[in-house]
Design a protein around this motif. Structure first.
Motif, PDB file in Angstrom:
ATOM      1  N   ILE A 171       1.460 -29.040 -15.872  1.00 27.84           N
ATOM      2  CA  ILE A 171       0.316 -28.133 -15.821  1.00 27.84           C
ATOM      3  C   ILE A 171      -0.988 -28.906 -16.618  1.00 27.84           C
ATOM      4  O   ILE A 171      -2.127 -28.395 -16.223  1.00 27.84           O
ATOM      5  CB  ILE A 171       0.566 -26.857 -16.909  1.00 27.84           C
ATOM      6  N   GLY A 172      -0.931 -29.660 -17.395  1.00 28.17           N
ATOM      7  CA  GLY A 172      -1.947 -30.671 -18.021  1.00 28.17           C
ATOM      8  C   GLY A 172      -2.530 -31.084 -16.824  1.00 28.17           C
ATOM      9  O   GLY A 172      -3.867 -31.352 -16.882  1.00 28.17           O
ATOM     10  N   PHE A 173      -1.917 -32.118 -16.061  1.00 23.11           N
ATOM     11  CA  PHE A 173      -2.514 -32.772 -14.909  1.00 23.11           C
ATOM     12  C   PHE A 173      -3.053 -31.850 -13.706  1.00 23.11           C
ATOM     13  O   PHE A 173      -4.282 -32.130 -13.477  1.00 23.11           O
ATOM     14  CB  PHE A 173      -1.298 -33.588 -14.228  1.00 23.11           C
ATOM     15  N   ASP A 174      -2.498 -30.515 -13.609  1.00 21.52           N
ATOM     16  CA  ASP A 174      -3.105 -29.648 -12.681  1.00 21.52           C
ATOM     17  C   ASP A 174      -4.355 -29.117 -13.208  1.00 21.52           C
ATOM     18  O   ASP A 174      -5.542 -29.047 -12.687  1.00 21.52           O
ATOM     19  CB  ASP A 174      -2.394 -28.447 -12.418  1.00 21.52           C
ATOM     20  N   THR A 175      -4.334 -28.792 -14.634  1.00 18.58           N
ATOM     21  CA  THR A 175      -5.639 -28.103 -15.231  1.00 18.58           C
ATOM     22  C   THR A 175      -6.750 -29.225 -15.379  1.00 18.58           C
ATOM     23  O   THR A 175      -7.965 -28.762 -15.053  1.00 18.58           O
ATOM     24  CB  THR A 175      -5.326 -27.689 -16.642  1.00 18.58           C
ATOM     25  N   LEU A 176      -6.357 -30.501 -15.525  1.00 23.27           N
ATOM     26  CA  LEU A 176      -7.625 -31.523 -15.702  1.00 23.27           C
ATOM     27  C   LEU A 176      -7.776 -32.485 -14.478  1.00 23.27           C
ATOM     28  O   LEU A 176      -8.542 -32.897 -14.231  1.00 23.27           O
ATOM     29  CB  LEU A 176      -7.037 -32.508 -16.587  1.00 23.27           C
ATOM     30  N   GLY A 177      -6.995 -31.648 -13.227  1.00 19.77           N
ATOM     31  CA  GLY A 177      -7.219 -32.310 -12.010  1.00 19.77           C
ATOM     32  C   GLY A 177      -6.995 -33.977 -12.003  1.00 19.77           C
ATOM     33  O   GLY A 177      -7.713 -34.517 -11.276  1.00 19.77           O
ATOM     34  N   LEU A 178      -5.900 -34.229 -12.697  1.00 20.85           N
ATOM     35  CA  LEU A 178      -5.552 -35.604 -12.678  1.00 20.85           C
ATOM     36  C   LEU A 178      -4.615 -36.110 -11.570  1.00 20.85           C
ATOM     37  O   LEU A 178      -3.638 -34.952 -11.123  1.00 20.85           O
ATOM     38  CB  LEU A 178      -4.963 -35.979 -14.114  1.00 20.85           C
ATOM     39  N   GLN A 179      -4.493 -37.179 -11.047  1.00 17.42           N
ATOM     40  CA  GLN A 179      -3.369 -37.529 -10.400  1.00 17.42           C
ATOM     41  C   GLN A 179      -2.872 -38.944 -10.927  1.00 17.42           C
ATOM     42  O   GLN A 179      -3.549 -39.628 -11.494  1.00 17.42           O
ATOM     43  CB  GLN A 179      -3.986 -37.775  -8.808  1.00 17.42           C
ATOM     44  N   THR A 180      -1.617 -39.220 -10.536  1.00 18.62           N
ATOM     45  CA  THR A 180      -1.060 -40.382 -10.702  1.00 18.62           C
ATOM     46  C   THR A 180      -0.894 -41.174  -9.602  1.00 18.62           C
ATOM     47  O   THR A 180      -0.259 -40.705  -8.591  1.00 18.62           O
ATOM     48  CB  THR A 180       0.385 -40.435 -11.560  1.00 18.62           C
TER      49      THR A 180
END
Length: 175
Positions: free
Chosen positions: A155-164
């Motif tokens: 959810i943190g990645f989704d909320t911040l729009g991050l990708q790995t």
């Protein structure tokens, strides 16, 4: 463990946190508005920035988080306003709440439209020491399909729009 208010009340706790964040942003905006007024008079700043700051002050005074407004806050980005940032709420609950979808739904409604993650810190600490099969069994016994920490990361990645991104080469691999 003793709660700071003497009793656990998520709604009251959220109101307290929201009020403190809004007060911090209000103080920041009022200080900036004074500076913005001088800069607008000296023609060093576009008047729309001052107008946005005043609109943000008004919203906060009415008890509205900036993230819940329709204001375009790009001009105020330099201020790092706390209530303009995306929120994720993590509820540390016991197993009785984790297995009660109605109670989790009620708690999630308190923080909507922000995302909510539910975890039991005791269970999370036990999961660390278990092999994957036993961990899956423990999660299943509480009605979960993934750990609270995994949910928080996702959810943190989704909320911040991050990708790995993973890269691999002959000498090294990186994420």
């Amino acid at each position: 463990v003793v709660h700071v208010d003497g009793a656990v009340d998520p709604k009251s706790d959220l109101e307290t946190i929201g009020a403190e964040l809004m007060l911090a942003d209000l103080q920041t905006l009022e200080k900036a508005a004074t500076r913005y007024e001088k800069e607008v008079k000296g023609r060093k700043l576009d008047p729309s920035v001052l107008e946005t700051a005043k609109a943000a002050i008004e919203a906060l005074q009415q008890g509205t988080l900036l993230s819940a407004t329709t204001l375009d806050l790009a001009a105020l980005r330099e201020l790092g306003l706390l209530t303009a940032k995306p929120f994720i709420f993590v509820f540390n609950v016991d197993e009785s709440v984790l297995t009660n979808p109605e109670r989790m739904s009620d708690l999630a409604a308190l923080v909507a439209p922000a995302d909510a993650v539910f975890l039991d810190a005791k269970i999370e600490s036990e999961l660390i020491d278990l092999d994957p099969e036993d961990a899956a069994e423990l999660l299943e016994s509480t009605g979960q399909t993934e750990s609270g920490l995994d949910q928080l990361a996702r959810i943190g990645f989704d909320t911040l729009g991050l990708q790995t991104y993973l890269t691999a080469g002959p000498k090294e691999s990186r994420a």
